[in-house]
Design an enzyme around this catalytic site. Structure first.
Site, PDB file in Angstrom:
ATOM      1  N   SER A 142     -99.469  93.803  -6.688  1.00 11.39           N
ATOM      2  CA  SER A 142    -100.609  94.038  -5.782  1.00 11.39           C
ATOM      3  C   SER A 142    -101.709  94.741  -6.573  1.00 11.39           C
ATOM      4  O   SER A 142    -101.424  95.408  -7.585  1.00 11.39           O
ATOM      5  CB  SER A 142    -100.156  94.943  -4.634  1.00 11.39           C
ATOM      6  OG  SER A 142    -101.263  95.432  -3.924  1.00 11.39           O
ATOM      7  N   TYR A 155     -95.906 102.777  -2.036  1.00 13.31           N
ATOM      8  CA  TYR A 155     -96.123 101.339  -2.257  1.00 13.31           C
ATOM      9  C   TYR A 155     -96.849 101.131  -3.590  1.00 13.31           C
ATOM     10  O   TYR A 155     -96.461 100.291  -4.396  1.00 13.31           O
ATOM     11  CB  TYR A 155     -96.943 100.775  -1.092  1.00 13.31           C
ATOM     12  CG  TYR A 155     -97.284  99.309  -1.184  1.00 13.31           C
ATOM     13  CD1 TYR A 155     -96.362  98.337  -0.834  1.00 13.31           C
ATOM     14  CD2 TYR A 155     -98.546  98.894  -1.608  1.00 13.31           C
ATOM     15  CE1 TYR A 155     -96.675  96.986  -0.903  1.00 13.31           C
ATOM     16  CE2 TYR A 155     -98.879  97.548  -1.676  1.00 13.31           C
ATOM     17  CZ  TYR A 155     -97.937  96.594  -1.321  1.00 13.31           C
ATOM     18  OH  TYR A 155     -98.260  95.260  -1.394  1.00 13.31           O
TER      19      TYR A 155
HETATM   20  N1  LIG Z   1    -100.354  90.866   2.634  1.00 14.32           N
HETATM   21  C1  LIG Z   1    -101.089  91.445   1.711  1.00 14.32           C
HETATM   22  O1  LIG Z   1    -102.263  91.786   1.937  1.00 14.32           O
HETATM   23  C2  LIG Z   1    -100.521  91.689   0.331  1.00 14.32           C
HETATM   24  C3  LIG Z   1    -101.390  92.138  -0.671  1.00 14.32           C
HETATM   25  C4  LIG Z   1    -100.889  92.397  -1.933  1.00 14.32           C
HETATM   26  C5  LIG Z   1     -99.552  92.161  -2.216  1.00 14.32           C
HETATM   27  N2  LIG Z   1     -98.715  91.706  -1.234  1.00 14.32           N
HETATM   28  C6  LIG Z   1     -97.306  91.498  -1.568  1.00 14.32           C
HETATM   29  O2  LIG Z   1     -96.928  90.179  -1.219  1.00 14.32           O
HETATM   30  C7  LIG Z   1     -95.530  90.143  -0.894  1.00 14.32           C
HETATM   31  C8  LIG Z   1     -95.337  89.477   0.467  1.00 14.32           C
HETATM   32  O3  LIG Z   1     -96.004  90.295   1.429  1.00 14.32           O
HETATM   33  P1  LIG Z   1     -96.342  89.809   2.905  1.00 14.32           P
HETATM   34  O4  LIG Z   1     -97.720  90.241   3.198  1.00 14.32           O
HETATM   35  O5  LIG Z   1     -95.966  88.395   3.090  1.00 14.32           O
HETATM   36  O6  LIG Z   1     -95.352  90.779   3.738  1.00 14.32           O
HETATM   37  P2  LIG Z   1     -94.601  90.554   5.118  1.00 14.32           P
HETATM   38  O7  LIG Z   1     -95.347  89.611   5.982  1.00 14.32           O
HETATM   39  O8  LIG Z   1     -94.320  91.913   5.628  1.00 14.32           O
HETATM   40  O9  LIG Z   1     -93.236  89.855   4.675  1.00 14.32           O
HETATM   41  C9  LIG Z   1     -92.305  90.553   3.901  1.00 14.32           C
HETATM   42  C10 LIG Z   1     -91.142  89.650   3.563  1.00 14.32           C
HETATM   43  O10 LIG Z   1     -90.173  90.435   2.833  1.00 14.32           O
HETATM   44  C11 LIG Z   1     -88.917  90.318   3.479  1.00 14.32           C
HETATM   45  N3  LIG Z   1     -88.144  91.550   3.358  1.00 14.32           N
HETATM   46  C12 LIG Z   1     -88.552  92.816   3.625  1.00 14.32           C
HETATM   47  N4  LIG Z   1     -87.538  93.673   3.474  1.00 14.32           N
HETATM   48  C13 LIG Z   1     -86.456  92.937   3.101  1.00 14.32           C
HETATM   49  C14 LIG Z   1     -85.116  93.254   2.812  1.00 14.32           C
HETATM   50  N5  LIG Z   1     -84.648  94.509   2.876  1.00 14.32           N
HETATM   51  N6  LIG Z   1     -84.268  92.256   2.470  1.00 14.32           N
HETATM   52  C15 LIG Z   1     -84.710  90.977   2.427  1.00 14.32           C
HETATM   53  N7  LIG Z   1     -85.973  90.614   2.671  1.00 14.32           N
HETATM   54  C16 LIG Z   1     -86.841  91.579   3.022  1.00 14.32           C
HETATM   55  C17 LIG Z   1     -89.264  90.018   4.952  1.00 14.32           C
HETATM   56  O11 LIG Z   1     -88.215  89.331   5.584  1.00 14.32           O
HETATM   57  P3  LIG Z   1     -87.234  89.955   6.701  1.00 14.32           P
HETATM   58  O12 LIG Z   1     -87.991  90.993   7.470  1.00 14.32           O
HETATM   59  O13 LIG Z   1     -86.815  88.766   7.492  1.00 14.32           O
HETATM   60  O14 LIG Z   1     -86.105  90.550   5.913  1.00 14.32           O
HETATM   61  C18 LIG Z   1     -90.460  89.101   4.802  1.00 14.32           C
HETATM   62  O15 LIG Z   1     -90.033  87.783   4.585  1.00 14.32           O
HETATM   63  C19 LIG Z   1     -95.053  91.597  -0.918  1.00 14.32           C
HETATM   64  O16 LIG Z   1     -94.420  91.885  -2.135  1.00 14.32           O
HETATM   65  C20 LIG Z   1     -96.349  92.390  -0.803  1.00 14.32           C
HETATM   66  O17 LIG Z   1     -96.231  93.667  -1.351  1.00 14.32           O
HETATM   67  C21 LIG Z   1     -99.173  91.465   0.038  1.00 14.32           C
END
Ligand SMILES: NC(=O)c1ccc[n+]([C@@H]2O[C@H](COP(=O)([O-])OP(=O)(O)OC[C@H]3O[C@@H](n4cnc5c(N)ncnc54)[C@H](OP(=O)(O)O)[C@@H]3O)[C@@H](O)[C@H]2O)c1
Length: 299
Positions: A142, A155
């Site tokens: 990120s 984070y």
């Molecule tokens: N959205 C943004 O603006 C943004 C920006 C920069 C970076 N990112 C990065 O992009 C990646 C995806 O983020 P996102 O926005 O798609 O987040 P999200 O919508 O919150 O999804 C998170 C995913 O991680 C899984 N997860 C969380 N805890 C887990 C665990 N203990 N075991 C297995 N799976 C787990 C969740 O599945 P379950 O809950 O079903 O387990 C879900 O599929 C992350 O690494 C995040 O830091 C996101």
């Protein structure tokens, strides 16, 4: 250029948010996708979409925060699909708090899901990749790992760790055939952990889509890119790169820009929103139990 078709990809965090877009992009490339997350329902939904796009899919529910159980997950994957060619460490967790308000368990869960599990999965899959002299590890970090984000410090620490671990590993693995790429998305609209907070992005910060992140992942694999910044468009991403580099030399200049953009103020709003969301969803039970425990102790 690497051809993704026919390769077996382990994608963590496949049940919702950005992960579902990465799964669909991989399906279009004709990969076999092993999607991992805790939610069976989420994985089933993605399975249907991936299959409709002509991709192959295996969904496995697993809580990757249980690091000592990751060898069991890898064993199950090996039995069901053989070896993994590409690992995408995408699962993530973000908890907004004042630093002193984090519990030890909260700090541990963010660091474990975002960093430790990514390192452990890579450690477990790497020997086979090295034997085959091919493989690719993609880490979804990120911009918060490049410039610290106030009220989101754990984070930020986890993402900075992911960035530097990936940077070290890429150099260690040079000439082995195993590649390492890091993707640094900025604010992502529509779906995902930022959109879920319901608080807008800071002024003049770029906004990208989950599809942009998925596209960056595909390009990083195809062209073996060390690092990709995803922020709105190539010009904004280029400006972001320059600013981040400048803030490495002058961190307080970066602090001033973040103050002007009201990053801290918006993250404070996210603390409140996250509390309300937690109250409305499954965490409600936990919070009620904790409150009852406190009241019982007081009585
Ligand atoms: N959205 C943004 O603006 C943004 C920006 C920069 C970076 N990112 C990065 O992009 C990646 C995806 O983020 P996102 O926005 O798609 O987040 P999200 O919508 O919150 O999804 C998170 C995913 O991680 C899984 N997860 C969380 N805890 C887990 C665990 N203990 N075991 C297995 N799976 C787990 C969740 O599945 P379950 O809950 O079903 O387990 C879900 O599929 C992350 O690494 C995040 O830091 C996101």
């Amino acid at each position: 250029m690497t051809i993704i078709a026919g390769q077996t990809v382990l994608l963590t965090g496949a049940s919702r948010g950005i992960g579902t877009f990465i799964a669909r992009a991989l399906a279009k490339e004709k990969a076999t996708i092993v999607g991992v997350s805790r939610s069976q329902q989420g994985l089933d939904k993605v399975a249907a979409e991936v299959k409709a796009l002509g991709g192959k899919w295996i969904g496995i529910t697993h809580d990757i925060s249980q690091v000592e159980e990751l060898p069991i997950l890898v064993k199950e994957i090996n039995q069901r699909v053989g070896s993994i060619d590409i690992l995408i460490n995408n699962a993530g967790l973000e908890i907004y708090k004042k630093f002193q308000d984090y519990s030890t368990a909260e700090m541990q869960s963010v660091l474990t899901v975002n960093l430790m599990s990514a390192m452990e999965l890579s450690r477990l899959l790497l020997p086979t990749m090295l034997c085959q002299r091919r493989g690719h590890i993609v880490n979804i970090a990120s911009l918060a790992g490049k410039k610290g984000s106030p009220y989101d410090s754990i984070y930020s620490a986890s993402k900075a760790g992911l960035l530097m671990w990936g940077d070290s590993l890429r150099q260690e693995l040079v000439d082995t055939g195993v590649k390492v790429s890091t993707i640094c998305p900025g604010y992502i609209s529509g779906q995902g952990m930022f959109a879920d907070t319901g608080v807008p992005a800071p002024r003049l910060a770029g906004i990208s889509t989950p599809a942009d992140v998925a596209n960056a992942v595909i390009q990083a694999i195809k062209h073996n890119q060390a690092e990709a910044i995803v922020n709105q468009d190539p010009i904004t991403a280029g400006m972001t790169k320059l600013l981040m580099a400048l803030w490495q030399i002058f961190p307080k200049f970066g602090d001033t820009v973040y103050q002007w953009m009201e990053v801290a103020k918006l993250n404070q709003l996210r603390i409140e929103n996250q509390m309300q969301i937690a109250l409305r969803t499954s965490d409600r039970k936990l919070m009620v139990t904790a409150k009852l425990d406190t009241e019982i102790k007081k009585a």
